[in-house]
Design a protein around this motif. Structure first.
Motif, short mmCIF file in Angstrom:
data_model
loop_
_atom_site.label_atom_id
_atom_site.label_comp_id
_atom_site.label_asym_id
_atom_site.label_seq_id
_atom_site.Cartn_x
_atom_site.Cartn_y
_atom_site.Cartn_z
N TYR A 162 0.92 -1.15 0.05
CA TYR A 162 -0.02 -0.14 0.01
C TYR A 162 0.87 1.25 0.04
N PHE A 163 0.94 1.97 -1.06
CA PHE A 163 1.69 3.09 -1.31
C PHE A 163 1.07 4.40 -1.13
N TRP A 176 3.00 7.35 -0.75
CA TRP A 176 3.67 8.72 -1.12
C TRP A 176 4.77 8.11 -2.42
N LYS A 177 5.11 9.34 -3.02
CA LYS A 177 6.18 9.04 -4.31
C LYS A 177 7.16 10.25 -4.24
N TRP A 234 9.33 7.07 -2.32
CA TRP A 234 8.21 6.04 -2.25
C TRP A 234 8.04 5.64 -0.81
N VAL A 267 5.22 3.63 2.13
CA VAL A 267 4.36 2.71 2.12
C VAL A 267 3.87 2.82 3.63
N TYR A 312 5.19 4.29 8.67
CA TYR A 312 5.40 4.68 7.08
C TYR A 312 6.69 4.90 6.65
N GLU A 356 10.17 4.92 4.29
CA GLU A 356 10.66 5.24 2.90
C GLU A 356 10.99 3.65 2.14
N PHE A 398 11.90 -2.77 -3.00
CA PHE A 398 10.67 -3.32 -3.01
C PHE A 398 10.61 -4.47 -3.91
N ILE A 425 -0.61 -4.21 -5.66
CA ILE A 425 -0.29 -2.69 -5.11
C ILE A 425 -1.50 -1.86 -5.35
N LEU A 439 -2.28 1.95 -4.79
CA LEU A 439 -1.95 3.36 -4.99
C LEU A 439 -3.17 4.37 -4.27
#
Length: 264
Positions: A157-158, A160-161, A164, A166, A192, A194, A200, A209, A211
């Motif tokens: 479960y992501f 942020w980019k 990255w 999760v 959370y 990085e 990954f 996945i 987003l």
């Protein structure tokens, strides 16, 4: 004088039922409105987008991490509603000089329901809160029966980019993933973290996945990018509010989760 203990064990003393509320947590702002307290809210954050009308009618005092404390003081609140994860300790200490501060701490659906019950007591909305809790409990229990019949799927479960990030263990998101009978491949990590794409790729390959739509607003172009990077996983955009808002939005969350299963 009424005395309460908030969800991190702090004692709050109130001389009367609060009539002027500052809410610094979007999901709690929505909850307060659903308890019939929209008129009592005098200040909120720019991220308090539900109900849709609320921002245009109230004073915006900043975000969840950065606030205009003088602006809050000028509102003369009777109580300020915060959350341990959303707001900082330094903020709470400063706000305590203005008014009593209630801090929630949510990791599970049970924690959410406990908050609703306590808000009912604090704001003299006991019957409304009890009705809301009963409605959510029924939806929740029905969904648990449904989810238990679904196959266990591994997910990432992501949120942020660049970088990255999760949702990992010890989070409300992770709890709701478990409720959905999903196995979070990052549950062994904390909060959370990085995650590099290389890290990954070394991890257990998820079936799916996710987003999230918030806090980073993932869009179709990001979905296409992830599909190329991880061709073995199904990539899906999901509504982050249903996975992370722990107030009255839970009324609709379990219906959303049923629909999500049908898409998989």
């Amino acid at each position: 004088m009424q005395v309460f203990k908030d969800q991190i064990g702090r004692t709050i003393s109130l001389e009367r039922t609060p009539d002027r509320i500052v809410s610094l947590v979007p999901s709690q702002t929505e909850l307060l409105c659903d308890l019939g307290l929209a008129n009592q809210i005098v200040g909120l954050t720019r991220f308090c987008v539900h109900p849709s009308y609320i921002k245009s009618k109230k004073t915006i005092v900043g975000g969840t991490k950065q606030i205009r404390i003088k602006k809050i003081a000028a509102l003369d609140p009777d109580i300020i509603c915060c959350n341990k994860e959303e707001n900082t300790r330094e903020m709470v200490l400063g706000l305590e000089q203005i008014a009593p501060v209630h801090v929630s701490d949510i990791y599970t659906v049970s924690d959410s329901l406990a908050l609703m019950k306590q808000y009912g007591e604090i704001f003299d909305r006991i019957e409304v809160a009890a009705g809301l809790v009963e409605e959510i409990e029924q939806e929740y229990n029905n969904f648990l029966s449904f989810a238990s019949s679904q196959p266990v799927l591994k997910v990432g479960y992501f949120i942020w980019k660049d970088p990255w990030m999760v949702a990992a263990g010890n989070t409300f998101i992770n709890h709701l993933l478990e409720v959905n009978n999903f196995q979070n491949v990052f549950s062994g990590l904390e909060r959370y973290p990085e995650i590099s794409i290389e890290d990954f790729k070394k991890a257990e390959t998820p079936d799916i996945i996710f987003l999230s739509s918030e806090p980073y607003p993932f869009k179709e172009e990001h979905l296409a990018e992830m599909e190329k990077t991880f061709p073995e996983s199904k990539v899906m955009l999901v509504d982050g509010e249903y996975f992370s808002w722990y107030g009255s939005r839970l009324k609709k969350a379990f219906g959303y989760f049923r629909d999500l299963r049908s898409e998989i």
